[in-house]
Design an enzyme around this catalytic site. Structure first.
Site, PDB file in Angstrom:
ATOM      1  N   SER A 109      36.782  75.903  11.500  1.00 20.29           N
ATOM      2  CA  SER A 109      38.074  76.139  10.850  1.00 20.29           C
ATOM      3  C   SER A 109      39.081  76.642  11.862  1.00 20.29           C
ATOM      4  O   SER A 109      38.725  77.341  12.827  1.00 20.29           O
ATOM      5  CB  SER A 109      37.865  77.199   9.767  1.00 20.29           C
ATOM      6  OG  SER A 109      39.094  77.756   9.393  1.00 20.29           O
ATOM      7  N   THR A 159      40.826  78.948  11.354  1.00 16.46           N
ATOM      8  CA  THR A 159      40.893  80.409  11.223  1.00 16.46           C
ATOM      9  C   THR A 159      40.250  81.092  12.433  1.00 16.46           C
ATOM     10  O   THR A 159      40.490  82.281  12.660  1.00 16.46           O
ATOM     11  CB  THR A 159      40.197  80.911   9.938  1.00 16.46           C
ATOM     12  OG1 THR A 159      38.897  80.357   9.891  1.00 16.46           O
ATOM     13  CG2 THR A 159      40.951  80.517   8.700  1.00 16.46           C
ATOM     14  N   TYR A 166      35.938  85.645   6.557  1.00 18.88           N
ATOM     15  CA  TYR A 166      35.620  84.213   6.601  1.00 18.88           C
ATOM     16  C   TYR A 166      35.858  83.658   8.005  1.00 18.88           C
ATOM     17  O   TYR A 166      35.011  82.980   8.590  1.00 18.88           O
ATOM     18  CB  TYR A 166      36.475  83.454   5.565  1.00 18.88           C
ATOM     19  CG  TYR A 166      36.507  81.970   5.807  1.00 18.88           C
ATOM     20  CD1 TYR A 166      35.429  81.165   5.466  1.00 18.88           C
ATOM     21  CD2 TYR A 166      37.619  81.363   6.420  1.00 18.88           C
ATOM     22  CE1 TYR A 166      35.456  79.809   5.718  1.00 18.88           C
ATOM     23  CE2 TYR A 166      37.650  80.021   6.667  1.00 18.88           C
ATOM     24  CZ  TYR A 166      36.569  79.236   6.323  1.00 18.88           C
ATOM     25  OH  TYR A 166      36.590  77.895   6.577  1.00 18.88           O
ATOM     26  N   LYS A 222      33.180  81.996  10.916  1.00 20.19           N
ATOM     27  CA  LYS A 222      33.319  80.701  11.604  1.00 20.19           C
ATOM     28  C   LYS A 222      33.322  80.916  13.115  1.00 20.19           C
ATOM     29  O   LYS A 222      32.721  80.156  13.876  1.00 20.19           O
ATOM     30  CB  LYS A 222      34.604  79.996  11.147  1.00 20.19           C
ATOM     31  CG  LYS A 222      34.542  79.491   9.709  1.00 20.19           C
ATOM     32  CD  LYS A 222      33.651  78.260   9.587  1.00 20.19           C
ATOM     33  CE  LYS A 222      33.190  77.989   8.197  1.00 20.19           C
ATOM     34  NZ  LYS A 222      32.309  76.849   8.028  1.00 20.19           N
ATOM     35  N   ASN A 263      44.063  72.655   6.780  1.00 13.35           N
ATOM     36  CA  ASN A 263      43.847  72.885   5.339  1.00 13.35           C
ATOM     37  C   ASN A 263      43.492  71.601   4.590  1.00 13.35           C
ATOM     38  O   ASN A 263      44.381  70.804   4.273  1.00 13.35           O
ATOM     39  CB  ASN A 263      45.085  73.527   4.716  1.00 13.35           C
ATOM     40  CG  ASN A 263      45.167  75.001   5.040  1.00 13.35           C
ATOM     41  OD1 ASN A 263      45.127  75.378   6.214  1.00 13.35           O
ATOM     42  ND2 ASN A 263      45.259  75.836   4.030  1.00 13.35           N
ATOM     43  N   ARG A 319      48.891  87.875   0.373  1.00 12.44           N
ATOM     44  CA  ARG A 319      47.443  88.002   0.163  1.00 12.44           C
ATOM     45  C   ARG A 319      46.822  88.542   1.452  1.00 12.44           C
ATOM     46  O   ARG A 319      47.136  88.049   2.549  1.00 12.44           O
ATOM     47  CB  ARG A 319      46.871  86.619  -0.176  1.00 12.44           C
ATOM     48  CG  ARG A 319      45.419  86.616  -0.556  1.00 12.44           C
ATOM     49  CD  ARG A 319      44.983  85.230  -0.993  1.00 12.44           C
ATOM     50  NE  ARG A 319      45.010  84.257   0.102  1.00 12.44           N
ATOM     51  CZ  ARG A 319      44.624  82.997  -0.014  1.00 12.44           C
ATOM     52  NH1 ARG A 319      44.209  82.531  -1.179  1.00 12.44           N
ATOM     53  NH2 ARG A 319      44.682  82.169   1.006  1.00 12.44           N
TER      54      ARG A 319
HETATM   55  O1  LIG Z   1      46.868  80.794  -5.496  1.00  9.96           O
HETATM   56  C1  LIG Z   1      47.288  80.701  -4.333  1.00  9.96           C
HETATM   57  C2  LIG Z   1      46.459  80.281  -3.270  1.00  9.96           C
HETATM   58  C3  LIG Z   1      47.010  80.225  -2.001  1.00  9.96           C
HETATM   59  N1  LIG Z   1      48.314  80.521  -1.797  1.00  9.96           N
HETATM   60  C4  LIG Z   1      48.878  80.413  -0.445  1.00  9.96           C
HETATM   61  O2  LIG Z   1      48.671  79.094   0.019  1.00  9.96           O
HETATM   62  C5  LIG Z   1      48.441  79.058   1.419  1.00  9.96           C
HETATM   63  C6  LIG Z   1      47.115  78.352   1.652  1.00  9.96           C
HETATM   64  O3  LIG Z   1      46.070  79.122   1.094  1.00  9.96           O
HETATM   65  P1  LIG Z   1      44.619  78.510   0.824  1.00  9.96           P
HETATM   66  O4  LIG Z   1      44.713  77.219   0.117  1.00  9.96           O
HETATM   67  O5  LIG Z   1      43.787  79.569   0.175  1.00  9.96           O
HETATM   68  O6  LIG Z   1      44.122  78.161   2.276  1.00  9.96           O
HETATM   69  P2  LIG Z   1      43.909  79.099   3.539  1.00  9.96           P
HETATM   70  O7  LIG Z   1      43.820  80.527   3.187  1.00  9.96           O
HETATM   71  O8  LIG Z   1      44.979  78.718   4.524  1.00  9.96           O
HETATM   72  O9  LIG Z   1      42.464  78.658   4.018  1.00  9.96           O
HETATM   73  C7  LIG Z   1      42.104  77.298   3.961  1.00  9.96           C
HETATM   74  O10 LIG Z   1      42.375  76.759   5.167  1.00  9.96           O
HETATM   75  C8  LIG Z   1      41.569  77.240   6.213  1.00  9.96           C
HETATM   76  C9  LIG Z   1      42.101  76.713   7.463  1.00  9.96           C
HETATM   77  O11 LIG Z   1      43.425  77.119   7.588  1.00  9.96           O
HETATM   78  C10 LIG Z   1      40.158  76.815   5.917  1.00  9.96           C
HETATM   79  O12 LIG Z   1      39.339  77.164   6.962  1.00  9.96           O
HETATM   80  C11 LIG Z   1      39.735  77.495   4.656  1.00  9.96           C
HETATM   81  O13 LIG Z   1      38.429  77.105   4.341  1.00  9.96           O
HETATM   82  C12 LIG Z   1      40.637  77.133   3.551  1.00  9.96           C
HETATM   83  O14 LIG Z   1      40.363  77.941   2.433  1.00  9.96           O
HETATM   84  C13 LIG Z   1      48.441  80.510   1.866  1.00  9.96           C
HETATM   85  O15 LIG Z   1      49.726  80.808   2.366  1.00  9.96           O
HETATM   86  C14 LIG Z   1      48.195  81.310   0.578  1.00  9.96           C
HETATM   87  O16 LIG Z   1      48.748  82.590   0.575  1.00  9.96           O
HETATM   88  C15 LIG Z   1      49.127  80.932  -2.831  1.00  9.96           C
HETATM   89  O17 LIG Z   1      50.318  81.209  -2.632  1.00  9.96           O
HETATM   90  N2  LIG Z   1      48.596  81.010  -4.077  1.00  9.96           N
END
Ligand SMILES: O=c1ccn([C@@H]2O[C@H](COP(=O)(O)OP(=O)(O)O[C@H]3O[C@H](CO)[C@@H](O)[C@H](O)[C@H]3O)[C@@H](O)[C@H]2O)c(=O)[nH]1
Length: 520
Positions: A295, A297, A321, A325, A351, A467
């Site tokens: 990832s 991340t 998380y 990784k 993503n 978050r």
């Molecule tokens: O209900 C929600 C869920 C997410 N977000 C936002 O959407 C963006 C993306 O969030 P999310 O879809 O949870 O993805 P990430 O936290 O960026 O993580 C994802 O992307 C990573 C790589 O960036 C992967 O490694 C992970 O497995 C995967 O969960 C972020 O800014 C979050 O704050 C919201 O605003 N509301």
């Protein structure tokens, strides 16, 4: 039933429908997703001889239509049956909206681009389904019996060469399997899936998760399945003893950034123990070719953008998380350093979003989704009321987080290209990290807006605080993937939303037929 493979070698063109969505990561960028960069005169997006799975949005619409027709063959009864329930009526409304909208688009696009559409007959799924598919069970010993091929006359039958897919019933794993089978270039390998079903659905009384059954139906090819938790070394050992595994795709992991902050121990146990156990068992069986689901991340809070593979890893990691990784990559580096026979290709996803273009498989998280896209699509389909947007005070185009959203089919293509890399004469082996992203960032609000356009309905949102564990912006530098894999992502934000909505509107409860929230 015949499938039309979307890898049709057509030039990607700009999607008119996306013109008013500028990319969030670059003011000069016109919002266009990466497109085919080949020479004017060649006839398709083949780089280094690898079919890239390039389907431009316009062509994609046409291919969808052909696909739909082909895939619908023989499935009409099933479709009609499910259309009858009250729930599905509501869903029918949703689907109608989209269908209407797409129909209009597709007509125009068809006129303009139909000449470009080449149906890849070679890739058409052959009608060679073996009966094995029907008889395969989740029981290790029985499964091994049916997996035997190439029997020699006088001795034990030699199992066919196989690729092990850990977490193959999950989102990215299942799309990768689908891609492998659709391409048909690795049909000499049995596909063996192990999954503990912690985030995927298997109907009671069934022997295989729903997604694998659908893949088998669509491709007429077999996928072997064992319900195994790979932390169970004994089970994993038996599997390696009884099968001729040559390669491993390692997807199995917990994957939600936000959830990992709340449940760090669960994440460390699940992701680290599983990976170490797998590596030990591989080593003990002389299996040393691994493609790892890593990832972006691992880069932590970006020191610069776009993130290339040289960017330091392990610094300023914002979530447990991401740490898991990173730790797993470090372990793999040590393993590769200990023995030159090892090759680990660590694919650093940005993503993953979207769904298979057929709308028959897609992301189906258990419980309330942790990630943005499944949350949006479940709000759109009426399963959830409102999306919480985590923070609008980032230093981005509109204050919401910016991510490099990559279509899961592009990601799956990347995995199949990575498998080919093992047999490239120029590949040196060892630990090789490669970014899989598009190179373009879009904000959370931009994604929501595009989804609203596609589904024709408003997504209610409320902005709340940031978050924990989140970063503001990330997007990939993708040159290494182009160079080593001959791969780059081609599907646009429109296609991502369109395919997600096709999946979610046709399957409001994912792979379940009824609302799991109504279950006892
Ligand atoms: O209900 C929600 C869920 C997410 N977000 C936002 O959407 C963006 C993306 O969030 P999310 O879809 O949870 O993805 P990430 O936290 O960026 O993580 C994802 O992307 C990573 C790589 O960036 C992967 O490694 C992970 O497995 C995967 O969960 C972020 O800014 C979050 O704050 C919201 O605003 N509301």
């Amino acid at each position: 039933m015949a499938l039309v493979n979307g890898h049709n070698g057509n030039r990607a063109t700009r999607n008119r429908r996306e013109e008013d969505v500028p990319a969030a990561n670059n003011e000069d960028n016109d919002g266009e997703a990466p497109v085919y960069i080949g020479d004017e005169n060649d006839d398709g997006p083949m780089i280094n001889g690898f079919i890239n799975g390039v389907v431009n949005d316009v062509v994609n619409d046409v291919v969808h239509e052909i696909n739909e027709e082909a895939a619908m063959e023989g499935n009409e009864d099933e479709e009609e049956e499910s259309g009858g329930s009250g729930d599905n009526e509501q869903n029918g409304d949703n689907t109608d909206n989209v269908a209407d909208e797409n129909e209009g688009d597709a007509d125009v696009d068809n006129d303009q681009n139909v000449e470009n559409v080449q149906i890849d007959n070679d890739a058409e799924v052959v009608e060679n389904a073996s009966d094995e598919g029907e008889t395969a069970t989740g029981n290790v010993s029985e499964e091994v019996d049916v997996a035997m091929g190439n029997a020699s006359d006088d001795s034990e039958p030699v199992p066919r060469r196989a690729i092990l897919v850990t977490g193959g019933a999950g989102y990215v794993g299942s799309h990768t399997i689908m891609n492998l089978l659709e391409r048909g270039e690795h049909d000499d390998l049995d596909i063996i899936v192990v999954d503990n079903l912690s985030n995927s659905y298997m109907e009671e009384g069934e022997q295989k998760p729903a997604v694998l059954k659908i893949i088998e139906e669509m491709t007429h090819k077999q996928v072997h399945f064992f319900k195994i938790d790979i932390r169970d070394k004994e089970d994993l050992n038996s599997l390696f003893n009884e099968n001729n595994i040559e390669f491993v795709y390692h997807f199995a992991a917990l994957k939600a950034v936000g959830q990992s902050v709340v449940k760090p121990l669960e994440y460390h146990r699940a992701n680290l123990t599983a990976t170490i156990t797998l590596l030990e068992v591989m080593r003990d069986h002389g299996v040393n070719k691994l493609i790892y689901s890593s990832s972006c991340t691992v880069y932590g809070e970006p020191a610069y953008l776009p993130l290339d593979e040289e960017h330091p890893t392990g610094r300023n990691l914002t979530s447990p998380y991401g740490k898991t990784k990173y730790f797993c990559e470090e372990i793999m580096k040590d393993v590769c350093a200990s023995d030159p026979k090892w090759s680990v290709i660590s694919l650093r996803y940005f993503n993953p979003v979207g769904a298979h273009r057929s709308g028959k498989i897609g992301e189906d998280p258990e419980g309330i989704p942790n990630n943005l896209m499944p949350y949006i699509s479940q709000v759109a389909v009426g399963r959830l009321n409102r999306l919480l947007v985590y923070g609008d005070d980032y230093d981005t185009i509109d204050g919401t987080g910016v991510r490099d959203f990559i279509h899961v089919e592009d990601l799956a293509d990347g995995h199949v290209c990575a498998l080919k890399l093992f047999s490239s004469p120029t590949f040196e082996g060892g630990f090789t990290p490669i970014n899989l992203g598009t190179g373009t960032g879009y904000s959370v609000m931009q994604l929501i807006t595009m989804f609203e356009r596609v589904c024709g309905r408003k997504i209610p949102t409320s902005v709340v605080g940031r978050r924990e564990g989140d970063i503001g912006t990330n997007y990939a530098e993708v040159n290494l993937a182009k160079k080593l894999l001959g791969w780059y992502a081609v599907r646009t934000l429109y296609t991502i939303c369109d395919d997600t909505w096709r999946w979610q509107s046709a399957n409001p409860y994912g792979f379940r037929k009824t609302n799991p929230d109504d279950e006892d």
